[in-house]
Design a protein around this motif. Sequence first.
Motif, short mmCIF file in Angstrom:
data_model
loop_
_atom_site.label_atom_id
_atom_site.label_comp_id
_atom_site.label_asym_id
_atom_site.label_seq_id
_atom_site.Cartn_x
_atom_site.Cartn_y
_atom_site.Cartn_z
N SER A 1 6.80 10.26 -11.12
CA SER A 1 6.11 9.26 -11.94
C SER A 1 4.61 9.39 -11.83
N GLN B 1 6.60 8.34 11.47
CA GLN B 1 6.54 9.67 10.86
C GLN B 1 5.08 10.13 10.76
N MET C 1 -2.78 12.83 0.61
CA MET C 1 -3.24 13.04 1.98
C MET C 1 -2.06 13.32 2.91
N VAL C 2 -1.01 12.57 2.73
CA VAL C 2 0.16 12.73 3.60
C VAL C 2 0.86 14.06 3.35
N ASP D 1 -8.05 2.34 -1.36
CA ASP D 1 -7.47 2.68 -2.66
C ASP D 1 -6.71 1.52 -3.29
N VAL E 1 -5.32 7.60 7.14
CA VAL E 1 -4.43 7.30 6.02
C VAL E 1 -4.44 5.80 5.71
N THR F 1 4.67 2.08 0.89
CA THR F 1 5.81 2.76 1.50
C THR F 1 5.33 3.94 2.34
N SER F 2 4.35 4.65 1.81
CA SER F 2 3.86 5.86 2.48
C SER F 2 3.22 5.59 3.83
N SER G 1 10.05 8.20 -5.58
CA SER G 1 10.39 7.07 -4.73
C SER G 1 11.67 6.40 -5.23
N GLU G 2 12.08 6.79 -6.44
CA GLU G 2 13.25 6.14 -7.03
C GLU G 2 14.45 7.06 -7.08
N GLN H 1 8.40 4.91 8.77
CA GLN H 1 7.43 5.80 8.13
C GLN H 1 6.13 5.86 8.92
N HIS I 1 4.40 -0.64 -9.03
CA HIS I 1 5.10 0.59 -8.67
C HIS I 1 4.17 1.50 -7.87
N ASP J 1 -0.43 11.57 -8.20
CA ASP J 1 -1.55 10.73 -8.64
C ASP J 1 -2.01 9.78 -7.53
N SER J 2 -1.20 9.64 -6.48
CA SER J 2 -1.58 8.73 -5.38
C SER J 2 -2.41 9.48 -4.34
N VAL J 3 -3.59 8.97 -4.09
CA VAL J 3 -4.49 9.62 -3.14
C VAL J 3 -3.92 9.56 -1.72
N VAL J 4 -3.23 8.48 -1.43
CA VAL J 4 -2.59 8.33 -0.11
C VAL J 4 -1.50 9.38 0.06
N ASP J 5 -0.66 9.51 -0.97
CA ASP J 5 0.43 10.48 -0.89
C ASP J 5 -0.08 11.91 -0.83
N LEU K 1 -7.63 4.82 4.03
CA LEU K 1 -7.59 5.26 2.64
C LEU K 1 -6.70 4.33 1.81
N PRO L 1 9.52 8.28 1.01
CA PRO L 1 8.45 9.15 1.48
C PRO L 1 9.00 10.45 2.06
N VAL L 2 8.32 11.53 1.72
CA VAL L 2 8.73 12.85 2.16
C VAL L 2 8.50 12.96 3.67
N LYS L 3 9.47 13.54 4.36
CA LYS L 3 9.37 13.65 5.81
C LYS L 3 9.05 15.08 6.21
N LEU L 4 8.65 15.21 7.45
CA LEU L 4 8.36 16.52 8.00
C LEU L 4 9.60 17.41 7.96
N PHE M 1 -5.37 10.71 12.45
CA PHE M 1 -4.77 10.85 11.12
C PHE M 1 -4.21 9.54 10.58
#
Lengths: 221, 152
Positions: A92, B29, A42-43, B52, B45, B86-87, A121-122, B26, B79, A36-40, B48, A143-146, B41
Motif C-alpha cells: 500500500s 525485534q 529505516m527498519v 514523522d 527509530v 506497529t513497526s 501489513s494486511e 516488535q 492506516h 512510503d513510510s520513513v520509519v519502515d 523518527l 512488520p518484517v522480521k530479521l 538504533f
Amino acid sequence: MSITGQVLRRNLPENVEVFDDSPSGSLELHVLAVDDSVVDRMVIERLLKISSCKVTTVESGTRALQYLGLDGEKGPVGFDGLKVNLIMTDYSMPGMTGYELLKKIKGSSVLREIPVVIMSSENVLARIDRCLEEGAEEFLLKPVKLSDVRRLKDFITRGEGKDSGERINHKRKREDDYASSSSPSSPSSSVLSASSSSSSASSSLSSSARLSKRAKLRNKD
Amino acid sequence: MERNQMHKHIFLMRQSFFDQGLLDDQFIQLEELQDDANPNFVEEVVTLYYRDSSRTILNIEQSLEKNPLDFNKLDNYMHQFKGSSTSIGAKKVKAECTQFREYCRAGNGEGCMRTFQQLKKEYAILKKKLETYFQQTRQAGPSETACRPRMN
C-alpha cells in the motif's frame, strides 16, 4: 559446487547477476527497498544491512522505476552503477501501489528477472494470490522480521545459483502448472511461512510449499 | 553500586512496558538490531516515528474538524499511522488505531473522535516513558551483562 560471480555470469542472462563483486571482494546482494513510510524504510534498511546486504531505499514506485532505469531501458543498474538483485516493496503506497510496481517490473524485458517481494501489513488472501500470480517471489507480512530477511536472502542466493533457469519466470502460473511441475523434493513443509520464523532454509521454493504457505496465511488468526 | 542500581531500575522500567501492554515483541525485534556500531538504533527509530507521525496526527486532527467527515481519508491516514506504530511495537497505540479504523468503516464520527482522543493520550504517555527510558539508559552506560535481557 562453488558459486562464484564468474560461473553465474556464464549461466544466467546478464541482468540476473546475483553476486556483486564489490571492491572489498565480498559477495553481497544489493536490495532495493520501496516503502512510503520513513520509519519502515529505516527498519528494513537495518534488517538488510545486518544481513550483509547492500541497500538502497526509495519512497515510491515511481522513484524505484527511475532508479532501475526503466524509463531509459538501461537495465537494472542503479544510478550508482550497482546491479539490483532483489526488490522489496510495500504493497500500500500512494500513487503507484506495490502491485502496480510489480506488474511494471515483470512486464519489462530487462527487469523481469529481478525477484520481487511484496510486504504488507494486511493479510488479505486475494491480495497475496494476486501478487504471487503476477510473479512475486514472496509475500511478507509486516512488520518484517530479521528471520524473514535471512530466509529470503538464503532463498535468493541459493535458488539462483543452483537451478538457474527453473524459477526465474513465475509469471502467470496457472493451477495446472502447480500440479504438474516437478520441483526438487523439499521435505520442509513451512518453507517461506510469512508469519512465524522457521529456522530451516530450504534451497528452493517448491510450488507445493507456496500452496501450503497460502494455507498457512489463510489459517493465520 | 550506584550504577548497578541504575541498571536494575532501567531493567524494571523496560519490563513494565511489556507488562502494561505498552510495547510488544516488535520492540524486542528492534532491540535485536542494535550492536556496538549502532547502539542507539531503537532510540533513532522511535525518534523518527514521533517526528514523522506528528504530521499524520495533525492531518487527522484537521480532517476530524471537517463537516461532513471524509471517512475514507481518515482511514487512509490511520492506516499509515497504524503501520508505523506497529513497526516500533507500540501495542496500545496500535490497538487504538485499529479501533479508529473500525469506526471509520462504520461511518461513526463520534466513535472516531473519542478513539482519537484516547489514541493521543496513549501516544503521549508512550513518548514520555520512552524518552525517560532512553535518557536513563544512556546515562547508565553499558551494563556488565548483555544490554538486552531476554524478557517476554
